[in-house]
Design an enzyme around this catalytic site. Structure first.
Site, mmCIF file in Angstrom:
data_model
loop_
_atom_site.group_PDB
_atom_site.id
_atom_site.type_symbol
_atom_site.label_atom_id
_atom_site.label_comp_id
_atom_site.label_asym_id
_atom_site.label_seq_id
_atom_site.Cartn_x
_atom_site.Cartn_y
_atom_site.Cartn_z
ATOM 1 N N LEU A 122 -6.912 21.128 -28.527
ATOM 2 C CA LEU A 122 -5.822 20.647 -27.671
ATOM 3 C C LEU A 122 -4.708 21.713 -27.847
ATOM 4 O O LEU A 122 -3.535 21.420 -27.633
ATOM 5 C CB LEU A 122 -5.268 19.345 -28.215
ATOM 6 C CG LEU A 122 -6.183 18.161 -27.744
ATOM 7 C CD1 LEU A 122 -5.428 16.822 -28.539
ATOM 8 C CD2 LEU A 122 -6.097 17.989 -26.469
ATOM 9 N N CYS A 140 -4.025 18.681 -36.877
ATOM 10 C CA CYS A 140 -3.559 17.640 -35.961
ATOM 11 C C CYS A 140 -4.663 16.742 -35.720
ATOM 12 O O CYS A 140 -4.470 15.565 -35.447
ATOM 13 C CB CYS A 140 -3.441 18.492 -34.431
ATOM 14 S SG CYS A 140 -1.927 19.365 -34.618
ATOM 15 N N HIS A 141 -6.227 17.345 -35.625
ATOM 16 C CA HIS A 141 -7.333 16.526 -35.365
ATOM 17 C C HIS A 141 -8.457 16.665 -35.965
ATOM 18 O O HIS A 141 -9.468 16.235 -35.987
ATOM 19 C CB HIS A 141 -7.643 16.537 -34.047
ATOM 20 C CG HIS A 141 -6.612 16.162 -33.054
ATOM 21 N ND1 HIS A 141 -5.941 17.097 -32.143
ATOM 22 C CD2 HIS A 141 -6.099 14.934 -32.580
ATOM 23 C CE1 HIS A 141 -4.900 16.303 -31.441
ATOM 24 N NE2 HIS A 141 -5.068 15.096 -31.728
ATOM 25 N N GLY A 142 -8.244 17.582 -37.129
ATOM 26 C CA GLY A 142 -9.097 18.023 -38.256
ATOM 27 C C GLY A 142 -10.275 18.940 -37.633
ATOM 28 O O GLY A 142 -11.354 18.965 -38.606
ATOM 29 N N PRO A 155 -13.369 18.037 -33.665
ATOM 30 C CA PRO A 155 -13.545 17.819 -32.213
ATOM 31 C C PRO A 155 -13.410 19.022 -31.594
ATOM 32 O O PRO A 155 -13.693 18.889 -30.212
ATOM 33 C CB PRO A 155 -12.461 16.841 -31.876
ATOM 34 C CG PRO A 155 -11.020 17.155 -32.792
ATOM 35 C CD PRO A 155 -11.984 17.614 -34.077
#
Length: 176
Positions: A122, A140-142, A155
């Protein structure tokens, strides 16, 4: 009686040809003078050209350190890899990855890794020397990247992008 039209003399023919050529030349010059500014305004301005490439002195970066520079408004990570980091990256070439790539295909010189520092999930900025593979970690999302900037977990769909770059000398690199 004969109603034949007189044929033009050689003087009139050459005069008419000259007028045609002169008129065509003036029209061509006019078309170019109108088209030139229209085409010229499509060129990038000086500020854009200035950002197109960056020269960075990498001689002062010690092994094991990551330096962040800006290129085209994006962060670029320049990592001076240690022998252990190079070995870890090369050992990971056969590991299962979402976006498989060899370490050799991502670097020009094994000790220097240059990648765009934007997470491919992202657009976050990953943290250096973090995560399970001591590469980068995006909090943020790993997403977890290894020491070659390849996505290993999380991701993110792709590896960190490698910008176009060239080594000008042993201590200077040009990005862009």
């Amino acid at each position: 009686m004969s109603t034949a039209t007189p044929t033009p003399s050689t003087d009139e023919t050459s005069r008419r040809d000259f007028l045609y050529v002169a008129t065509g030349s003036v029209a061509a010059v006019g078309a170019v003078s109108v088209a030139w500014p229209l085409i010229s305004q499509m060129n990038p301005d000086a500020s854009t050209l200035a950002m197109a490439s960056s020269e960075i002195d990498i001689g002062a970066i010690p092994a094991g350190q990551i330096v962040t520079v800006k290129w085209r408004g994006k962060p670029v990570f320049i990592r001076h890899r240690t022998a252990d980091e190079i070995k870890a990256a090369q050992d990971g070439d056969n590991a299962s990855m979402p976006d498989p790539a060899t370490d050799k295909s991502r670097v020009q010189k094994p000790e220097w890794l240059i990648v765009i520092g934007v997470c491919t999930h992202l657009g976050c900025i990953p943290l250096g020397n973090q995560g399970e593979y001591n590469g980068w970690f995006c909090p943020c999302h790993g997403s977890v990247y290894d020491t070659s900037g390849r996505i290993r977990k999380g991701p993110a769909p792709r590896n960190l992008d490698v910008p176009p770059y060239a080594f000008l000398t042993d201590t200077k690199v040009k990005i862009g």
